[in-house]
Design an enzyme around this catalytic site. Structure first.
Site, mmCIF file in Angstrom:
data_model
loop_
_atom_site.group_PDB
_atom_site.id
_atom_site.type_symbol
_atom_site.label_atom_id
_atom_site.label_comp_id
_atom_site.label_asym_id
_atom_site.label_seq_id
_atom_site.Cartn_x
_atom_site.Cartn_y
_atom_site.Cartn_z
ATOM 1 N N ASN A 146 0.764 -1.088 -0.013
ATOM 2 C CA ASN A 146 -0.053 -0.070 0.191
ATOM 3 C C ASN A 146 1.088 1.162 0.009
ATOM 4 O OD1 ASN A 146 0.507 -0.929 2.494
ATOM 5 N ND2 ASN A 146 -0.913 0.427 3.682
ATOM 6 N N GLU A 244 3.603 -3.840 12.523
ATOM 7 C CA GLU A 244 2.879 -2.564 12.465
ATOM 8 C C GLU A 244 1.623 -3.331 11.533
ATOM 9 O OE1 GLU A 244 0.881 -0.072 10.950
ATOM 10 O OE2 GLU A 244 2.306 0.604 9.683
ATOM 11 N N CYS A 278 -3.004 1.704 6.489
ATOM 12 C CA CYS A 278 -3.230 1.573 7.918
ATOM 13 C C CYS A 278 -3.839 2.463 8.745
ATOM 14 C CB CYS A 278 -1.983 0.776 8.619
ATOM 15 S SG CYS A 278 -0.884 1.878 8.548
ATOM 16 N N GLU A 459 7.423 2.284 15.088
ATOM 17 C CA GLU A 459 8.414 2.864 14.398
ATOM 18 C C GLU A 459 8.383 4.390 14.281
ATOM 19 O OE1 GLU A 459 9.483 0.324 10.975
ATOM 20 O OE2 GLU A 459 7.215 0.037 10.481
HETATM 21 P P1 NDP Z 1 0.154 -9.287 3.791
HETATM 22 O O1 NDP Z 1 0.220 -9.161 5.290
HETATM 23 O O2 NDP Z 1 0.148 -10.734 3.453
HETATM 24 O O3 NDP Z 1 1.557 -8.975 3.119
HETATM 25 C C1 NDP Z 1 2.262 -8.015 3.433
HETATM 26 C C2 NDP Z 1 3.776 -8.416 3.215
HETATM 27 O O4 NDP Z 1 4.172 -9.714 4.039
HETATM 28 C C3 NDP Z 1 3.988 -8.838 1.906
HETATM 29 O O5 NDP Z 1 5.467 -8.514 1.705
HETATM 30 C C4 NDP Z 1 3.906 -10.293 1.685
HETATM 31 O O6 NDP Z 1 4.681 -10.872 0.821
HETATM 32 C C5 NDP Z 1 4.346 -10.642 3.148
HETATM 33 N N1 NDP Z 1 3.861 -12.093 3.527
HETATM 34 C C6 NDP Z 1 3.066 -12.599 3.366
HETATM 35 N N2 NDP Z 1 2.983 -13.965 4.062
HETATM 36 C C7 NDP Z 1 3.925 -13.968 4.837
HETATM 37 C C8 NDP Z 1 4.531 -14.871 5.569
HETATM 38 N N3 NDP Z 1 4.040 -16.053 5.754
HETATM 39 N N4 NDP Z 1 5.702 -14.556 6.132
HETATM 40 C C9 NDP Z 1 6.590 -13.542 5.873
HETATM 41 N N5 NDP Z 1 6.053 -12.579 5.140
HETATM 42 C C10 NDP Z 1 4.959 -12.686 4.426
HETATM 43 O O7 NDP Z 1 -1.024 -8.416 3.358
HETATM 44 P P2 NDP Z 1 -1.657 -8.721 1.930
HETATM 45 O O8 NDP Z 1 -1.029 -8.021 0.995
HETATM 46 O O9 NDP Z 1 -2.223 -10.177 1.686
HETATM 47 O O10 NDP Z 1 -3.006 -7.833 2.201
HETATM 48 C C11 NDP Z 1 -4.439 -8.262 2.780
HETATM 49 C C12 NDP Z 1 -4.895 -7.426 3.645
HETATM 50 O O11 NDP Z 1 -3.979 -6.876 4.589
HETATM 51 C C13 NDP Z 1 -5.479 -6.213 3.202
HETATM 52 O O12 NDP Z 1 -6.854 -6.434 2.538
HETATM 53 C C14 NDP Z 1 -5.472 -5.206 4.297
HETATM 54 O O13 NDP Z 1 -6.845 -5.431 5.275
HETATM 55 C C15 NDP Z 1 -4.249 -5.816 5.099
HETATM 56 N N6 NDP Z 1 -3.082 -4.908 4.808
HETATM 57 C C16 NDP Z 1 -3.001 -4.057 6.139
HETATM 58 C C17 NDP Z 1 -1.709 -3.354 5.925
HETATM 59 C C18 NDP Z 1 -1.744 -2.242 6.897
HETATM 60 O O14 NDP Z 1 -0.709 -1.433 6.766
HETATM 61 N N7 NDP Z 1 -2.206 -2.216 8.127
HETATM 62 C C19 NDP Z 1 -0.829 -3.228 4.724
HETATM 63 C C20 NDP Z 1 -1.147 -4.096 3.823
HETATM 64 C C21 NDP Z 1 -2.446 -5.003 3.844
HETATM 65 P P3 NDP Z 1 3.584 -11.280 -0.811
HETATM 66 O O15 NDP Z 1 3.527 -9.853 -1.111
HETATM 67 O O16 NDP Z 1 4.872 -11.986 -1.612
HETATM 68 O O17 NDP Z 1 2.407 -12.075 -0.286
#
Ligand code: NDP
Length: 477
Positions: A146, A244, A278, A459
């Protein structure tokens, strides 16, 4: 071209030679392709980061100067970086530019910041006691899609400034702008191995970063469920974590608020980055005396938002980032309507055929919302706002706190007593009073993070820097 991994100061193909395409959320076209890193690539990057750290301990480089020069290079590259980010992420070019500027500022801020050690007078005056802050070691940074540059920037700047090396995994769908930044760090003279970027899936690259014994700390931003998985894995080695995570941030608008300003905050807070932040506003609690006026005026402004391709200058809100996001937000809205919610505006994709290949969704407002509906109980990462009517500040605070999350919160009132009460009683890592950010903004100088299931640790600010250190007590005598 194919973007490559950045390991030990060089752009390298993945060990498997596999690549994948990054696609534009506004129209589905290919932006570019990128190497798909493997577990083996991740291990190599961690080993290089470990060696670089050992070299750095013996012969430290001038990290503040390197961060400062990188900041200047980032500013010079704003247009190029912002364009790549808009193409891969979807946000408007103006929003991407803002994110790049924030990254430059973050680099500058941590360039000027020193880790604080201290001397402590102890009861045995024959001894000298000091509290040192040592670098934690090799850091694993895991970043979502994001705000790919801003969130990566905070992790990289603070961990380097605290004397660490770092391996970063960008989100699989937004690696390009991050890899472009690697060139700038190299140009600024960052020694090889101190910063590495490995693209690839969370389940392989991400989990290797978390479980490899040579990484000492994980700094993760993303979904709460992923954060829990990371904490579970990290706990096996009692690895340090900063998480976070999600937020379902309330905005409370009382009957004495500056209504137009509060509406501006709700609008900016909910719809910036297509609601995918977020710190975005996710729920509105509005005093019943002003509720109908609030809804009417906010509706007018929401309908004036120009939804479209972020590259077009007239666009004020881009698409959702992915098909998954679109499906998730649509289903959260449908479920809330099925529970009796009243749709004020939006609630579907735009009719414009030019937008049919992108993940667009109209700005959406829902009233008469059941408090158990998904728009209230879950984090809604999209442009949909549930509006709930309340009779008092007590009721607003009680409902606002009735959430597993506690990241940000915002209050609009001219009454100092009400503002103070809300600031004291709201369970959130950041509370804004009469601030146009919405539910939380990023100010690099102050800590940011969550209560409850919104995360662990902070952070930004001095707290952010110190989160990349270990405290060591030294007693002489
Ligand atoms: P994720 O938490 O899955 O992804 C964030 C990061 O974590 C990406 O780099 C992802 O890699 C990585 N990741 C995923 N699974 C693992 C794991 N098992 N171990 C280590 N790293 C991992 O979020 P999503 O992109 O799937 O988004 C889904 C939902 O999360 C959104 O709809 C939203 O609601 C929420 N979200 C909230 C955020 C915030 O700042 N509060 C930010 C982003 C999402 P990869 O991209 O390869 O999957």
């Amino acid at each position: 071209m194919t973007y490559k991994l950045f390991v030990n100061g060089e752009f390298t193909e993945s060990s498997t030679r596999e690549t994948y395409d990054v696609r534009n959320p506004a129209n589905g076209t290919k932006v570019d392709s990128v190497s798909k890193g493997s577990v083996e690539d991740t291990r190599a990057a961690i080993d290089y980061a470990y060696e670089a750290l050992n070299r750095e301990k013996k012969s430290p480089s001038n990290i503040p100067r390197i961060l400062q020069v990188t900041s200047e290079l980032v500013r010079q590259s704003e247009t190029e970086l912002a364009t790549i980010m808009t193409l891969e992420q979807g946000k408007t070019l103006l929003e991407s530019r803002g994110e790049i500027k924030f990254f430059a500022h973050t680099l500058e801020y941590y360039a000027g910041m020193k880790v604080r050690g201290s001397q402590v007078r102890i009861s045995d005056s024959s001894k000298i006691a000091m509290v040192e802050k040592d670098p934690v070691g090799v850091v694993a940074g895991i970043v979502p899609w994001n705000n790919p540059i801003l969130l990566m920037g905070a992790k990289v700047s603070a961990s380097l400034a605290a004397g660490n090396s770092i391996v970063v995994k960008p989100a699989s769908t937004t690696p390009l702008s991050t890899l472009k930044v690697a060139e700038l760090f190299s140009k600024a003279g960052l020694p090889k191995g101190l910063l590495n970027y490995v693209t690839g899936p969370g389940e392989t690259v991400g989990e290797e970063l978390v479980t490899n014994p040579k990484t000492r700390k994980v700094s993760f931003t993303g979904e709460t469920a992923t954060g829990k998985r990371i904490m579970e894995l990290a706990s096996r080695q009692l690895k340090r974590v900063t998480l976070e995570l999600g937020g379902s941030n309330p905005i409370i608008v009382s009957d004495d608020a500056d209504l137009d300003a509060a509406i501006g905050a709700a609008l900016n807070g909910r719809f910036r980055n297509c609601g995918q932040g977020c710190m975005c506003v996710k729920r509105a609690y509005v005093f019943e005396q002003i509720a109908s006026k609030f809804v009417e005026k906010l509706k007018e402004k929401a309908q004036a938002i120009v939804v479209g391709d972020g590259m077009k200058p007239e666009t004020t809100m881009g698409p959702l980032h992915s098909k998954n996001q679109l499906q998730k937000v649509s289903s959260q809205v449908s479920e809330t309507l099925e529970r009796g919610g009243e749709l004020i505006t939006g609630g579907h994709r735009p009719d414009d055929p030019d937008l049919s290949n992108g993940f667009f969704y109209l700005p959406t407002l829902v009233t008469n919302v059941d408090e158990n509906s998904r728009l209230v109980s879950e984090e809604c990462f999209g442009p949909a706002l549930p509006i709930i009517t309340v009779a008092s500040m007590d009721e607003a605070i009680e409902q606002a706190n009735d959430s597993i999350y506690g990241l940000g919160a915002s209050v609009w009132t001219k009454d100092l007593g009400r503002a103070k009460k809300a600031a004291q009683e709201l369970e959130a890592g950041t509370v804004l009073i009469n601030s146009l950010y919405g539910a939380g903004g990023w100010e690099i100088e102050v800590p940011m993070g969550g209560f409850k299931q919104s995360g662990i640790g902070r952070e930004y600010g001095i707290e952010g820097l110190e989160s990349y250190t270990e405290t060591k007590t030294v007693i002489m005598g």
